[in-house]
Design a protein around this motif. Structure first.
Motif, short mmCIF file in Angstrom:
data_model
loop_
_atom_site.label_atom_id
_atom_site.label_comp_id
_atom_site.label_asym_id
_atom_site.label_seq_id
_atom_site.Cartn_x
_atom_site.Cartn_y
_atom_site.Cartn_z
N ASN A 122 0.77 -1.10 0.14
CA ASN A 122 0.03 -0.13 -0.25
C ASN A 122 0.74 1.29 0.13
N ARG A 123 2.01 1.16 -0.40
CA ARG A 123 3.05 2.19 -0.68
C ARG A 123 2.75 2.90 -2.02
N ASP A 124 2.89 3.95 -2.20
CA ASP A 124 2.77 4.55 -3.63
C ASP A 124 4.04 4.58 -4.36
N LEU A 125 4.03 5.14 -5.74
CA LEU A 125 5.25 5.39 -6.63
C LEU A 125 5.65 6.88 -6.68
N THR A 126 5.11 8.00 -5.70
CA THR A 126 5.67 9.33 -5.79
C THR A 126 7.20 9.13 -5.77
N GLY A 127 7.95 8.47 -4.81
CA GLY A 127 9.27 8.20 -4.91
C GLY A 127 9.76 7.97 -6.33
N LEU A 128 9.37 6.92 -7.08
CA LEU A 128 9.83 6.76 -8.33
C LEU A 128 9.57 7.98 -9.17
N TYR A 129 8.48 8.95 -8.94
CA TYR A 129 8.16 9.99 -9.83
C TYR A 129 9.27 10.99 -9.61
N HIS A 130 9.46 11.39 -8.48
CA HIS A 130 10.29 12.41 -7.96
C HIS A 130 11.78 11.76 -8.10
N CYS A 131 12.10 10.69 -8.19
CA CYS A 131 13.26 10.44 -8.48
C CYS A 131 13.62 10.72 -9.86
N TYR A 132 12.81 10.39 -10.82
CA TYR A 132 13.02 10.71 -12.48
C TYR A 132 12.81 11.98 -12.86
N ALA A 133 11.99 12.94 -11.75
CA ALA A 133 12.00 14.35 -12.04
C ALA A 133 13.23 15.08 -11.80
N ARG A 134 13.98 14.29 -10.74
CA ARG A 134 15.31 15.03 -10.53
C ARG A 134 16.37 14.52 -11.50
N LEU A 135 16.26 13.45 -12.28
CA LEU A 135 17.15 13.04 -13.28
C LEU A 135 17.08 13.68 -14.48
N LYS A 136 15.83 14.08 -14.72
CA LYS A 136 15.36 14.51 -16.25
C LYS A 136 16.36 16.06 -16.19
N LYS A 137 16.88 16.10 -17.52
CA LYS A 137 17.66 17.30 -17.75
C LYS A 137 16.75 18.33 -18.80
N ASP A 138 16.01 17.52 -19.68
CA ASP A 138 15.37 18.27 -20.56
C ASP A 138 13.97 18.87 -20.33
N LYS A 139 13.86 20.35 -20.07
CA LYS A 139 12.74 20.72 -19.60
C LYS A 139 11.46 20.78 -20.45
N LYS A 140 11.92 19.96 -21.92
CA LYS A 140 10.58 20.34 -22.75
C LYS A 140 9.81 19.33 -22.50
N ILE A 141 10.40 18.00 -21.97
CA ILE A 141 9.54 16.85 -21.75
C ILE A 141 9.14 16.70 -20.27
#
Length: 294
Positions: free
Chosen positions: A223-242
């Motif tokens: 019953n945990r969510d995947l917000t950790g996954l989302y925020h992890c890849y939000a930090r890794l993302k370099k291209d602001k266009k996507i």
């Protein structure tokens, strides 16, 4: 030393009984150096030194060499007794590879894991019951060549001993832990996880997922969510266009939209972002437009 091996073997076994050791593997140099009643108070330092001159290896290797040369079987339980005897600091380096692999698997099972790769750094510091409270920390640290016994060193060790990679289900167990580092989650399994999340959210493709979908508690993750996954890849993302979801899906190898999926996203009155569309989707759009124009 011209004594036959059978004689040496019997002498060693009698020495072991006199010292009240369960196995010759547990004999120390001090045991060899002390007088023996069955030898009329003579010592066995000559026997030890004979094998010490033949054997070159890490500390503790001599007694293993003696046992192997004299055909004295050493079981896994004997090795556990050696590790936990307390008479000397154990040398993990002299244990056979198969025994070490068995101990890793058994230690993981005692902590409730189906694979040693699931153990955390804290688990490596935990005393193992069948090892009489001895932990695996010194073993993994010695293997990694420093005092940093961590999951990376454990992974390398498991690779060397042929322990299989974690399954998708085992990765989900790890992902349910607090503070799980999502960048460790393998890309092939990430593909499957995003597909699973899309199904849970009722979406045709993971590319339709929104941030709120990652906030949904999942039974498969306790019953945990995947917000950790989302925020992890939000930090890794370099291209602001996507978007973060696009970046995640690209990383996981999720196919781009097909035409029905793209149309379902709805772009009323908006400019079509052709640069973000796959060649296949552009081909489908142009083909459909050509059909409509006759």
């Amino acid at each position: 030393d011209n004594s036959p091996r059978t004689v040496k073997r019997e002498v060693l076994l009698r020495a072991c009984r006199e010292r009240e050791r369960r196995h010759p593997l547990l004999l120390t140099f001090e045991d060899f150096a002390g007088p023996f009643r069955f030898l009329k108070n003579k010592t066995l330092t000559g026997l030890y030194n004979y094998y010490n001159n033949l054997c070159r290896g890490p500390r503790g290797m001599v007694i293993r060499y003696i046992c192997e040369d004299l055909d004295i079987e050493i079981t896994t339980e004997d090795w556990i007794a050696y590790l936990t005897a307390g008479a000397t600091v154990p040398s993990w380096q002299i244990l056979p590879e198969q025994v070490l692999k068995d101990l890793l698997i058994r230690a993981a099972a005692s902590l409730g894991y189906s694979n040693p790769r699931m153990m955390s750094t804290e688990d490596l510091k935990t005393g193992i019951d069948f090892l009489q409270g001895l932990s695996l920390f010194s073993f993994v640290a010695r293997y990694s060549g420093n005092t940093a016994a961590d999951v990376r060193a454990l992974d390398h060790l498991c690779d060397e001993y042929g322990i299989p990679p974690l399954s998708f289900a085992e990765w989900l167990v790890l992902a349910a832990r607090p503070n799980f580092r999502w960048q460790r989650f393998p890309r092939p399994h990430l593909h499957r996880l995003l597909q699973f999340l899309a199904e849970e959210a009722g979406k045709d493709t993971p590319r339709m997922l929104k941030h709120k979908d990652f906030c949904r508690p999942l039974p498969a993750l306790n019953n945990r969510d995947l917000t950790g996954l989302y925020h992890c890849y939000a930090r890794l993302k370099k291209d602001k266009k996507i978007s973060t979801v696009e970046f995640l899906c690209d990383a996981a190898g999720i196919p781009g939209y097909n035409l029905p999926q793209w149309l379902a996203t709805g772009l009323p009155g908006a400019r079509i972002p052709w640069e973000s569309l796959s060649p296949q989707l552009i081909k489908e759009i142009l083909g459909k437009a050509a059909e409509e124009l006759g």
